[in-house]
Design a protein around this motif. Sequence first.
Motif, PDB file in Angstrom:
ATOM      1  N   VAL A 269       0.686  -0.939  -0.034  1.00  9.98           N
ATOM      2  CA  VAL A 269       0.186   0.204   0.137  1.00  9.98           C
ATOM      3  C   VAL A 269       1.050   1.621   0.017  1.00  9.98           C
ATOM      4  N   LYS A 270       1.945   1.368   0.928  1.00 12.50           N
ATOM      5  CA  LYS A 270       2.817   2.588   0.491  1.00 12.50           C
ATOM      6  C   LYS A 270       3.562   2.468  -0.709  1.00 12.50           C
ATOM      7  N   ARG A 271       3.744   1.437  -0.956  1.00 11.13           N
ATOM      8  CA  ARG A 271       4.462   1.489  -2.868  1.00 11.13           C
ATOM      9  C   ARG A 271       3.557   2.087  -3.821  1.00 11.13           C
ATOM     10  N   TYR A 272       2.160   1.919  -3.963  1.00 10.17           N
ATOM     11  CA  TYR A 272       1.381   1.894  -4.779  1.00 10.17           C
ATOM     12  C   TYR A 272       1.497   3.729  -4.187  1.00 10.17           C
ATOM     13  N   LEU A 273       0.788   3.822  -2.522  1.00  8.99           N
ATOM     14  CA  LEU A 273       0.637   5.495  -2.440  1.00  8.99           C
ATOM     15  C   LEU A 273       1.748   6.468  -3.043  1.00  8.99           C
ATOM     16  N   ARG A 274       2.985   6.083  -2.788  1.00 11.96           N
ATOM     17  CA  ARG A 274       4.049   6.723  -3.556  1.00 11.96           C
ATOM     18  C   ARG A 274       4.843   7.456  -4.559  1.00 11.96           C
ATOM     19  N   LEU A 275       3.923   5.926  -5.207  1.00 14.45           N
ATOM     20  CA  LEU A 275       3.790   6.066  -6.673  1.00 14.45           C
ATOM     21  C   LEU A 275       2.713   7.035  -7.353  1.00 14.45           C
ATOM     22  N   LEU A 276       1.717   7.082  -6.667  1.00 19.86           N
ATOM     23  CA  LEU A 276       0.535   8.449  -6.959  1.00 19.86           C
ATOM     24  C   LEU A 276       1.312   9.751  -6.364  1.00 19.86           C
ATOM     25  N   LYS A 277       1.784   9.610  -5.564  1.00 21.73           N
ATOM     26  CA  LYS A 277       2.025  11.258  -4.948  1.00 21.73           C
ATOM     27  C   LYS A 277       2.970  11.833  -6.185  1.00 21.73           C
ATOM     28  N   ASN A 278       4.254  10.560  -6.764  1.00 23.92           N
ATOM     29  CA  ASN A 278       5.128  11.009  -7.843  1.00 23.92           C
ATOM     30  C   ASN A 278       4.037  11.820  -8.381  1.00 23.92           C
ATOM     31  N   ALA A 279       3.710  10.566  -9.095  1.00 24.48           N
ATOM     32  CA  ALA A 279       2.765  11.247 -10.407  1.00 24.48           C
ATOM     33  C   ALA A 279       1.586  12.801 -10.037  1.00 24.48           C
TER      34      ALA A 279
END
Length: 281
Positions: A269-279
């Motif tokens: 979950v943390k990894r997917y959230l980080r990707l969405l924040k970067n996008a």
Amino acid sequence: MKTRPTTQLVPHTVDGKTRMVPVHVDAPAPPRDWDRFVLNGVTGIAAIVLTASVVWSTASIGDLLAHAVIEPAAYGAAVVFDLAWIACMAVEWLARYDEDRAALPRWAGHVMLVLAMLAVGAHGKVAGYWEIGLIGAAVSALAKGLWTVVLRHQTPPLDERTRAWIQGELADAGASLALIPVRRQLQRAQGQVDAERAAIASADRGSADPDRPDESADDPDADIIGIRPGAVTTKDAVRIAWDSGFRDEQACARYVAKVTGSMPSPDTVKRYLRLLKNAAS
């Protein structure tokens, strides 16, 4: 000819490898820009005059208002009179390339200046020295007049076609900026719709069918979880939660568990959230 020490990068080769290295040399000094020197001096004088105007107006109007309220409140309100027309003058400067937009702050600045001058004049009358009131009011007029001359001198003249072209460019940029919150609202709304549909689909899959007979011995083992085509994945659930406004990792994990039926890995979950924040950034 006057020179000044400066540093230049020159190529230097050692053992067949060339690098750019700094070298101290004396370069010709450019002639003094007297126009810029004079303009800086005039701007400094205008700043001093403006400061004196604010101090004088605040002291005069503050003393006038102190007859009715306590001094901190009186002087706090007094400084507003000059700050108001100064702010309008600053907005007029920012809109110097668009005459239509600059007209309103220019008009408002004149009105606020008149109000400040009337307040200073009223203080002189109340104090019994109307001459001092008139002279004090003229200080604000001189400050604004000097700044108007300085700002107008630094405003480049533009022809009608150039102004129209600039207005078109600003309109295009404004339309792009206006679309940003609109798209954000659409994405948020679509995310809420997707989250609602996913929640309803998950509830339908997890509910028992009252019309279905009891499972027989030949039914599949309950411990074996079959593959469900089209089921929401952890990544999809995280994206839906992000679009719906979830930013906390724990809250997002609880939502993913509700949608998918299983508790996801916190790292996932943390990894997917980080990707969405970067996008998003």
